[in-house]
Motif scaffolding. Sequence first.
Motif, short mmCIF file in Angstrom:
data_model
loop_
_atom_site.label_atom_id
_atom_site.label_comp_id
_atom_site.label_asym_id
_atom_site.label_seq_id
_atom_site.Cartn_x
_atom_site.Cartn_y
_atom_site.Cartn_z
N GLN A 110 1.00 -1.27 -0.07
CA GLN A 110 -0.03 0.04 0.12
C GLN A 110 0.86 1.25 -0.07
N ASP A 111 1.84 1.26 0.92
CA ASP A 111 2.57 2.35 0.99
C ASP A 111 4.08 2.09 1.54
N PHE A 112 4.99 3.05 1.31
CA PHE A 112 6.27 2.87 2.11
C PHE A 112 6.13 4.25 3.12
N ASN A 113 7.21 3.86 4.04
CA ASN A 113 7.59 4.95 5.04
C ASN A 113 9.01 4.89 5.29
N PHE B 77 8.49 -5.83 5.86
CA PHE B 77 6.96 -5.69 5.20
C PHE B 77 6.02 -5.99 6.33
N PHE B 78 5.24 -4.88 6.56
CA PHE B 78 4.13 -4.79 7.82
C PHE B 78 2.85 -5.01 7.16
N CYS B 79 2.36 -6.18 7.64
CA CYS B 79 0.84 -6.35 7.32
C CYS B 79 -0.08 -5.73 8.00
N ARG B 80 -0.86 -4.65 7.51
CA ARG B 80 -1.96 -3.91 8.14
C ARG B 80 -2.93 -4.65 8.75
N CYS B 82 -3.05 -8.43 9.88
CA CYS B 82 -2.71 -9.34 10.70
C CYS B 82 -1.59 -8.96 11.74
N GLN B 83 -0.93 -8.00 11.29
CA GLN B 83 0.19 -7.28 12.06
C GLN B 83 1.56 -8.10 12.02
N LYS B 84 1.53 -9.06 10.96
CA LYS B 84 2.72 -9.91 10.92
C LYS B 84 3.84 -9.14 10.31
N VAL B 85 5.08 -9.44 10.61
CA VAL B 85 6.14 -8.83 9.82
C VAL B 85 6.88 -9.88 9.14
N TYR B 86 7.22 -9.27 7.37
CA TYR B 86 8.20 -10.24 6.85
C TYR B 86 9.37 -9.50 6.49
N ASP B 87 10.27 -10.37 6.33
CA ASP B 87 11.56 -9.57 5.70
C ASP B 87 11.53 -9.27 4.12
N VAL B 88 12.09 -7.94 3.85
CA VAL B 88 12.30 -7.76 2.45
C VAL B 88 13.45 -8.19 1.91
N GLU B 89 13.66 -9.04 1.18
CA GLU B 89 14.94 -9.68 0.69
C GLU B 89 15.55 -8.52 -0.24
N GLU B 90 14.94 -7.99 -0.86
CA GLU B 90 15.25 -7.04 -1.96
C GLU B 90 15.94 -5.81 -1.08
N ASN B 91 17.18 -5.31 -1.96
CA ASN B 91 17.70 -4.10 -1.28
C ASN B 91 16.69 -3.18 -1.95
N ILE B 92 16.65 -1.98 -0.95
CA ILE B 92 15.94 -0.85 -1.37
C ILE B 92 16.83 0.39 -1.12
N GLU B 93 16.98 1.06 -2.53
CA GLU B 93 17.88 2.34 -2.26
C GLU B 93 17.22 3.48 -2.08
N LEU B 94 17.83 4.43 -1.69
CA LEU B 94 17.08 5.68 -1.34
C LEU B 94 17.89 6.58 -1.98
N LYS B 95 17.03 7.37 -2.62
CA LYS B 95 17.82 8.88 -3.40
C LYS B 95 17.33 9.90 -2.43
N ASP B 111 21.00 6.35 10.60
CA ASP B 111 20.60 5.33 9.67
C ASP B 111 19.22 5.86 9.33
N PHE B 112 18.82 4.89 8.18
CA PHE B 112 17.50 5.10 7.60
C PHE B 112 16.72 3.80 7.96
N ASN B 113 15.15 3.87 7.74
CA ASN B 113 14.48 2.75 7.95
C ASN B 113 13.51 2.79 6.98
N VAL B 114 13.29 1.66 6.17
CA VAL B 114 12.28 1.99 5.36
C VAL B 114 11.11 0.81 5.60
N GLY B 115 9.99 1.25 6.03
CA GLY B 115 8.94 0.29 6.30
C GLY B 115 7.96 0.31 5.24
N VAL B 116 7.71 -1.02 4.61
CA VAL B 116 6.81 -1.40 3.55
C VAL B 116 5.40 -1.69 4.14
N TYR B 117 4.40 -1.20 4.03
CA TYR B 117 2.97 -1.38 4.63
C TYR B 117 2.12 -2.00 3.59
N GLY B 118 1.14 -2.87 4.01
CA GLY B 118 0.23 -3.29 3.14
C GLY B 118 -0.51 -4.56 3.42
#
Lengths: 125, 125
Positions: A110-113, B77-80, B82-95, B111-118
């Motif tokens: 849905q989105d990123f944070n 990756f955070f499931c909105r 069931c609230q479970k948390v999964y690893d994101v294997e892919e690298n996420i680059e920040l610009k 440092d940075f922290n990217v949360g992926v929600y869905g």
Amino acid sequence: MERLTKQRSVILEELKKVKTHPTASELYLAVRRRIPNISLGTVYRNLEILGEEGLIMKIGCDTFNRFDGETKAHQHFFCRNCQKVYDVEENIELKFNQKIFEEKTGHKIQDFNVGVYGICKDCRR
Amino acid sequence: MERLTKQRSVILEELKKVKTHPTASELYLAVRRRIPNISLGTVYRNLEILGEEGLIMKIGCDTFNRFDGETKAHQHFFCRNCQKVYDVEENIELKFNQKIFEEKTGHKIQDFNVGVYGICKDCRR
DNA sequence: TTTGATGCAAAGTATTTGCAATCGG
DNA sequence: CCGATTGCAAATACTTTGCATCAAA
């Protein structure tokens, strides 16, 4: 249907007024100057509803939540020392192939944070 | 100096064993199968210490914390639903121009922290 | 009038802490 | 030995909730 109560509108106004990302308690103190007998529970209830309506944003911090009256997508800087939250005005772009991730995992994004963590200007030195 | 107690090593082992990002309570249940009389307070205390030592990672979720035995930088990756948390294997680059931000604001970025929600695969449908 | 919202207080949930006893180095 | 660590229970901290009453539409 939701009603526009005095409490709800004052809570929204006070939150929109500041850039400090107050906690529920901090906001409660501010609102109480205008509605002295408002209860903390009402503040929590309304923050929840306003968040669902998309009028405000809930920011999950380590120990408790903070709230932001600015709903345009933007990121936050979290001070590890004083726990204050600042806005990141700059746009942060992500290089990430959403489609591939979704196909591989079956999850729907849905989105990123992006959280930026460090030590704020007041805490350095 | 820190001591290597039975409790601490079993907590670490059990956390390293799973990919489910357990909460303190969930981990407590797992550890209790090996140390039946361990207390929840001990689990909390050790998770704190292990986190400071960099042996594990604390993941701040909405209502409670989760813990991750994998300390290599990676995102979640955070499931909105069931609230479970999964690893994101892919690298996420920040610009993002860190230097300009630091100069402009005076804050020091660690440092940075990217949360992926869905919605996760199990909760879709 | 009707039903969502409020104030209050009590309950809930996650986490921390004081303390005497214990155990690792 | 000695101080870090433990189990236990009580205490915190933040947030939610039940209920009678109130008020917005």
